[in-house]
Design a protein around this motif. Structure first.
Motif, PDB file in Angstrom:
ATOM      1  N   ARG A 127      40.491  27.307  48.296  1.00 10.47           N
ATOM      2  CA  ARG A 127      40.126  28.657  48.600  1.00 10.47           C
ATOM      3  C   ARG A 127      41.516  29.354  47.943  1.00 10.47           C
ATOM      4  NH1 ARG A 127      44.961  28.567  51.713  1.00 10.47           N
ATOM      5  NH2 ARG A 127      45.382  26.188  52.515  1.00 10.47           N
ATOM      6  N   SER A 186      42.979  33.328  46.332  1.00 10.31           N
ATOM      7  CA  SER A 186      43.128  35.008  46.491  1.00 10.31           C
ATOM      8  C   SER A 186      43.107  35.446  45.149  1.00 10.31           C
ATOM      9  CB  SER A 186      44.288  35.317  47.370  1.00 10.31           C
ATOM     10  OG  SER A 186      45.408  34.872  46.788  1.00 10.31           O
ATOM     11  N   THR A 234      44.607  39.157  43.624  1.00 13.97           N
ATOM     12  CA  THR A 234      45.161  40.473  44.238  1.00 13.97           C
ATOM     13  C   THR A 234      45.440  41.247  43.163  1.00 13.97           C
ATOM     14  OG1 THR A 234      47.267  39.433  44.270  1.00 13.97           O
ATOM     15  CG2 THR A 234      46.310  39.158  46.330  1.00 13.97           C
ATOM     16  N   THR A 263      40.413  40.321  49.272  1.00  7.51           N
ATOM     17  CA  THR A 263      41.204  39.517  48.298  1.00  7.51           C
ATOM     18  C   THR A 263      40.984  38.070  48.263  1.00  7.51           C
ATOM     19  OG1 THR A 263      42.899  39.488  49.721  1.00  7.51           O
ATOM     20  CG2 THR A 263      42.644  41.514  48.240  1.00  7.51           C
ATOM     21  N   ASN A 264      40.283  37.238  49.169  1.00 11.66           N
ATOM     22  CA  ASN A 264      40.241  35.852  49.401  1.00 11.66           C
ATOM     23  C   ASN A 264      38.815  35.502  48.906  1.00 11.66           C
ATOM     24  OD1 ASN A 264      42.631  35.882  50.783  1.00 11.66           O
ATOM     25  ND2 ASN A 264      41.777  36.787  52.639  1.00 11.66           N
ATOM     26  N   GLN A 310      36.359  31.541  48.638  1.00 14.78           N
ATOM     27  CA  GLN A 310      36.305  29.905  49.095  1.00 14.78           C
ATOM     28  C   GLN A 310      34.967  29.460  48.241  1.00 14.78           C
ATOM     29  OE1 GLN A 310      36.753  28.800  53.177  1.00 14.78           O
ATOM     30  NE2 GLN A 310      35.062  27.013  52.799  1.00 14.78           N
TER      31      GLN A 310
END
Length: 171
Positions: free
Chosen positions: A35, A37, A39, A69-70, A72
């Protein structure tokens, strides 16, 4: 009217979904899910990934994994990136992102070790330091195929006889 000029590339960060190794930060896992992010002040228009020795030209898009912004990546998605089975051992996930202003990040590398096999006992086990004693067992010594955590809780050990009967070894 004021225009804000975005000249900064996206920033990528990643971690294991579950670090199951000896410590929570050793990047050893039995669960190959990652996982992280991405940004940036602007919209992300490109997000690509590769694994291990894959050249940048062969990276595949992982943009659909980005939610806000995430992101997985599951084991199945990592295997799609790799183009084959993800075997036990050390791997490096390479990620790169670009925004709608043309800013492209450097390749972000995240290295982890996949370990899906439990340790096995290496025979022979030595009972009572090799002394014959039929009435009780005071000591069993054995070796394992790999290192374990520094503390092995006796409450998790069981004695199995003939493959069916089991007795907890509480002390």
């Amino acid at each position: 009217r004021t225009a804000i000029l975005d000249t900064e590339p996206p920033v990528i960060d990643a971690a294991l979904l579950a670090d199951t190794g000896i410590s929570a930060t050793d990047r050893v896992t039995s669960n190959a899910a990652i996982r992280g992010s991405v940004t940036d002040a602007s919209s992300i228009t490109s997000f690509v990934g590769g694994l291990d020795a894959m050249p940048l030209a062969s990276f595949v898009t992982v943009l659909p994994t980005l939610s806000g912004t995430n992101f997985q990546l599951t084991r199945a998605q990592l295997e799609q990136i790799l183009g084959g089975a993800l075997v036990d051992g050390q791997h490096t996930l390479h990620l790169r992102a670009a925004d709608d202003k043309g800013n492209t990040s450097a390749v972000y590398d995240f290295t982890f070790t996949l370990d899906t096999h439990s340790p096995t006992m290496i025979p022979p086990a030595v009972v009572n330091s090799g002394k014959t004693q039929r009435s009780r067992i005071d000591r069993i010594e054995f070796s394992l195929s790999e290192d374990l955590a520094t503390t092995l809780l006796s409450s998790g050990l069981r004695l199995v006889r003939n493959g069916t009967d089991s007795t907890p070894l509480a002390t």
